[in-house]
Design a protein around this motif. Structure first.
Motif, PDB file in Angstrom:
ATOM      1  N   ARG A 134      13.943 -34.503  -6.699  1.00 25.95           N
ATOM      2  CA  ARG A 134      15.371 -34.069  -7.227  1.00 25.95           C
ATOM      3  C   ARG A 134      15.440 -34.476  -8.760  1.00 25.95           C
ATOM      4  O   ARG A 134      15.999 -33.738  -9.397  1.00 25.95           O
ATOM      5  CB  ARG A 134      16.398 -34.980  -6.267  1.00 25.95           C
ATOM      6  N   ALA A 135      14.878 -35.648  -9.404  1.00 24.48           N
ATOM      7  CA  ALA A 135      14.955 -35.671 -10.519  1.00 24.48           C
ATOM      8  C   ALA A 135      14.115 -34.769 -11.359  1.00 24.48           C
ATOM      9  O   ALA A 135      14.570 -34.464 -12.616  1.00 24.48           O
ATOM     10  CB  ALA A 135      14.264 -37.307 -10.880  1.00 24.48           C
ATOM     11  N   GLU A 136      13.068 -34.569 -10.804  1.00 27.22           N
ATOM     12  CA  GLU A 136      12.319 -33.382 -11.633  1.00 27.22           C
ATOM     13  C   GLU A 136      13.170 -31.831 -11.602  1.00 27.22           C
ATOM     14  O   GLU A 136      13.046 -31.130 -12.567  1.00 27.22           O
ATOM     15  CB  GLU A 136      10.839 -33.199 -10.871  1.00 27.22           C
ATOM     16  N   SER A 137      13.703 -31.704 -10.437  1.00 25.83           N
ATOM     17  CA  SER A 137      14.323 -30.476 -10.334  1.00 25.83           C
ATOM     18  C   SER A 137      15.606 -30.525 -11.201  1.00 25.83           C
ATOM     19  O   SER A 137      15.758 -29.553 -11.941  1.00 25.83           O
ATOM     20  CB  SER A 137      14.941 -30.296  -8.989  1.00 25.83           C
ATOM     21  N   GLY A 138      16.265 -31.623 -11.335  1.00 27.69           N
ATOM     22  CA  GLY A 138      17.332 -31.716 -12.442  1.00 27.69           C
ATOM     23  C   GLY A 138      16.973 -31.432 -13.976  1.00 27.69           C
ATOM     24  O   GLY A 138      17.651 -30.727 -14.785  1.00 27.69           O
ATOM     25  N   LYS A 139      15.549 -32.102 -14.079  1.00 30.03           N
ATOM     26  CA  LYS A 139      15.211 -32.053 -15.565  1.00 30.03           C
ATOM     27  C   LYS A 139      14.932 -30.458 -15.948  1.00 30.03           C
ATOM     28  O   LYS A 139      15.320 -30.111 -16.979  1.00 30.03           O
ATOM     29  CB  LYS A 139      13.828 -32.966 -15.690  1.00 30.03           C
ATOM     30  N   ILE A 140      14.207 -29.990 -15.009  1.00 26.04           N
ATOM     31  CA  ILE A 140      13.956 -28.516 -15.050  1.00 26.04           C
ATOM     32  C   ILE A 140      15.176 -27.686 -15.131  1.00 26.04           C
ATOM     33  O   ILE A 140      15.296 -26.803 -16.114  1.00 26.04           O
ATOM     34  CB  ILE A 140      13.250 -28.078 -14.095  1.00 26.04           C
ATOM     35  N   GLU A 141      16.099 -27.910 -14.552  1.00 30.23           N
ATOM     36  CA  GLU A 141      17.419 -27.348 -14.571  1.00 30.23           C
ATOM     37  C   GLU A 141      18.218 -27.185 -15.750  1.00 30.23           C
ATOM     38  O   GLU A 141      18.644 -26.351 -16.297  1.00 30.23           O
ATOM     39  CB  GLU A 141      18.521 -27.664 -13.357  1.00 30.23           C
ATOM     40  N   LYS A 142      18.033 -28.388 -16.395  1.00 31.23           N
ATOM     41  CA  LYS A 142      18.670 -28.928 -17.754  1.00 31.23           C
ATOM     42  C   LYS A 142      17.990 -28.037 -18.555  1.00 31.23           C
ATOM     43  O   LYS A 142      18.515 -27.556 -19.545  1.00 31.23           O
ATOM     44  CB  LYS A 142      18.588 -30.263 -17.964  1.00 31.23           C
ATOM     45  N   GLU A 143      16.518 -28.027 -18.643  1.00 37.79           N
ATOM     46  CA  GLU A 143      15.986 -27.404 -19.726  1.00 37.79           C
ATOM     47  C   GLU A 143      16.098 -25.742 -19.540  1.00 37.79           C
ATOM     48  O   GLU A 143      16.377 -25.043 -20.526  1.00 37.79           O
ATOM     49  CB  GLU A 143      14.231 -27.485 -19.611  1.00 37.79           C
TER      50      GLU A 143
END
Length: 206
Positions: free
Chosen positions: A2-11
């Motif tokens: 979830r943390a990795e997904s959130g980071k990618i979504e932000k980028e």
């Protein structure tokens, strides 16, 4: 995850926002340049706008982009594909491709009577622009105007006949002598005279 997904979504959203900003900046320049070039090809009152709205983010960003066009100064621009005639659409495509050809080459472009509804000096300008575009793209142009046809590297004659109750279409590359006769026919019609022959020769050599 979830943390990795959130980071990618932000980028992803950040990259999409940068793309939107670049599109808005370049669309103003494109509209101004396109309107100027359209005057040269006989659409003097043209207005061209790039509409950029929002859509769900995807591989091409978060923008719903469409081209708006009006050939008359007293009418508001509307979607290009709905309001432009065939000839207008071909000329818009011609100048648009000419503008972006410096960045994008190697494609094949077909113009179906980009010279529709024009003649004289404007037809000459259209022909010259098509010729310039051919330096970066393969261009096939269907035309009935000698002012446009004279710029071709290769002149193909298309004929259609009815044989045994079936329509036959033939395409033939014209050598220089026959090309002169075909340009003369385009200039003067069925009756080819010495004057039209000389005019055709002058066109090719000019």
């Amino acid at each position: 995850l979830r943390a990795e997904s959130g980071k990618i979504e932000k980028e992803m959203k950040s990259t999409a926002a940068k793309l939107t900003a670049l599109r808005k900046e370049s669309s103003a320049r494109l509209s101004k340049s396109l309107e100027k070039e359209l005057k040269e090809v006989g659409i003097k009152g043209a207005r061209f706008e790039v509409s950029i709205g929002d859509k769900d983010i995807s591989a091409d960003g978060a923008d719903d982009v469409s081209f708006l066009f009006s050939a008359n100064p007293d009418e508001a621009p509307r979607p290009l594909v709905r309001v432009a005639s065939g000839g207008e659409l071909s000329r818009v495509m011609l100048v648009l491709k000419e503008l972006i050809s410096k960045e994008d080459g190697g494609s094949v472009i077909i113009f179906d009577e980009a010279d529709s509804g024009i003649g004289g000096a404007v037809a000459e300008t259209v022909g010259r622009k098509i010729k310039n575009l051919s330096s970066s793209c393969q261009v096939i142009c269907i035309t009935h105007l000698p002012q446009v046809a004279k710029f071709a590297d290769t002149h193909l004659l298309v004929t259609k006949t009815l044989e045994d109750k079936r329509t036959q279409v033939r395409i033939r590359s014209l050598p220089k002598e026959e090309r002169v006769k075909e340009l003369a026919r385009m200039i003067g019609g069925i009756n080819i005279t010495e004057k039209t022959i000389e005019a055709a020769k002058e066109m090719l050599n000019g």
